[in-house]
Design an enzyme around this catalytic site. Structure first.
Site, PDB file in Angstrom:
ATOM      1  N   ASP A   1       0.870  -1.167   0.000  1.00  0.00           N
ATOM      2  CA  ASP A   1       0.000   0.000   0.000  1.00  0.00           C
ATOM      3  C   ASP A   1       0.906   1.216   0.000  1.00  0.00           C
ATOM      4  O   ASP A   1       1.940   1.221   0.672  1.00  0.00           O
ATOM      5  CB  ASP A   1      -0.889   0.025   1.249  1.00  0.00           C
ATOM      6  CG  ASP A   1      -1.924  -1.092   1.256  1.00  0.00           C
ATOM      7  OD1 ASP A   1      -2.209  -1.643   0.177  1.00  0.00           O
ATOM      8  OD2 ASP A   1      -2.435  -1.408   2.346  1.00  0.00           O
TER       9      ASP A   1
ATOM     10  N   GLU B   1      -9.295   0.867  -4.642  1.00  0.00           N
ATOM     11  CA  GLU B   1      -8.161   1.113  -3.737  1.00  0.00           C
ATOM     12  C   GLU B   1      -7.001   1.644  -4.562  1.00  0.00           C
ATOM     13  O   GLU B   1      -6.169   0.874  -5.046  1.00  0.00           O
ATOM     14  CB  GLU B   1      -7.736  -0.187  -3.014  1.00  0.00           C
ATOM     15  CG  GLU B   1      -8.698  -0.646  -1.943  1.00  0.00           C
ATOM     16  CD  GLU B   1      -8.080  -1.668  -0.980  1.00  0.00           C
ATOM     17  OE1 GLU B   1      -6.904  -2.051  -1.163  1.00  0.00           O
ATOM     18  OE2 GLU B   1      -8.794  -2.069  -0.056  1.00  0.00           O
TER      19      GLU B   1
ATOM     20  N   HIS C   1      -3.279   0.353  -3.515  1.00  0.00           N
ATOM     21  CA  HIS C   1      -2.848  -1.042  -3.379  1.00  0.00           C
ATOM     22  C   HIS C   1      -2.294  -1.583  -4.709  1.00  0.00           C
ATOM     23  O   HIS C   1      -3.028  -1.701  -5.688  1.00  0.00           O
ATOM     24  CB  HIS C   1      -4.038  -1.889  -2.904  1.00  0.00           C
ATOM     25  CG  HIS C   1      -3.735  -3.346  -2.693  1.00  0.00           C
ATOM     26  ND1 HIS C   1      -3.674  -3.929  -1.444  1.00  0.00           N
ATOM     27  CD2 HIS C   1      -3.471  -4.337  -3.574  1.00  0.00           C
ATOM     28  CE1 HIS C   1      -3.398  -5.220  -1.571  1.00  0.00           C
ATOM     29  NE2 HIS C   1      -3.271  -5.499  -2.859  1.00  0.00           N
TER      30      HIS C   1
HETATM   31 ZN   LIG Z   1      -3.501  -3.180   0.485  1.00  0.00          ZN
END
Ligand SMILES: [Zn+2]
Length: 219
Positions: free
Chosen positions: A147, A192, A195
């Site tokens: 991340d 996301e 990510h």
């Molecule tokens: Zn993640």
């Protein structure tokens, strides 16, 4: 007498031709099906781990060759000194952030890497329903993803030049944005932008250029 004999011969011939055609057709069909599946699973699935709600990792799964990013040369910042990734993903990751640096895009901060099954269990227990992945369903257990955020991400990471750079270049180093916008019906996870998952250059390039997800690629 000779007439029915001739008929019998042609009937046998027609029947044999029919069976030959049938066998050829089923062979061709079977071969084609097998070939397509084989080509997909052999060339695409190789070394690519699919982890999601339907493909759980066992509790004892720990990736090989985890490295502590803090102890390695790193062209990125770290949110803390205890972030680990597998060496196979760390090496292209380092290369990628060096390339970003050469393009004058800096200020990336890695916030998370490998996460054990037990750690995910704790996170899951502490989170509201739907906010964390079940233990075994988190890709972080693979050690193949990270991340990331940026120093200047006040308006959200997706509005930064760092995000724009990754969107344009990550695939060249074998990374994909694993949970893109508008794909949650396939991945099971909402957008996301932070990510990134290592899948290797060939897979990443295919996924990026066809705007698909890992689930679709491995289908
Ligand atoms: Zn993640």
């Amino acid at each position: 007498m000779p007439k029915p004999k001739k008929n019998n011969i042609s009937r046998i011939l027609i029947l044999s031709l029919f069976f030959v055609a049938l066998i050829a057709a089923s062979f061709a069909f079977g071969y084609k099906t097998g070939y397509d599946k084989g080509a997909d699973s052999a060339s695409r699935n190789r070394n690519i781990l699919l982890v999601n709600e339907d493909n759980l990792l066992p509790p004892d799964y720990v990736p090989e060759d985890l490295v502590n990013l803090y102890e390695m040369r790193h062209a990125f910042r770290l949110a803390n000194a205890e972030i680990y990734m597998t060496r196979v993903a760390y090496e292209p990751m380092q290369e990628m952030f060096l390339a970003a640096e050469h393009d004058n895009v800096n200020g990336f901060i890695i916030t998370s890497g490998y996460r054990s099954y037990e750690r995910q269990q704790e996170i899951y227990a502490e989170s509201k329903p739907g906010y964390a992945q079940k233990p075994g369903a988190s890709e972080h257990q693979t050690g193949l993803c990270f991340d990331v955020t940026a120093m200047n991400s006040g308006d959200g990471f997706e509005n930064t030049e760092q995000y724009a750079w990754l969107r344009q270049n990550a695939y060249k180093y074998g990374f994909i944005q694993r949970y893109p916008a508008n794909k949650s019906h396939i991945t099971g996870i909402s957008h996301e932008p932070w990510h990134y998952r290592y899948v290797g250059v060939a897979a990443a390039e295919y996924i990026h250029k066809n705007n698909i997800t890992l689930e679709e690629y491995l289908k």
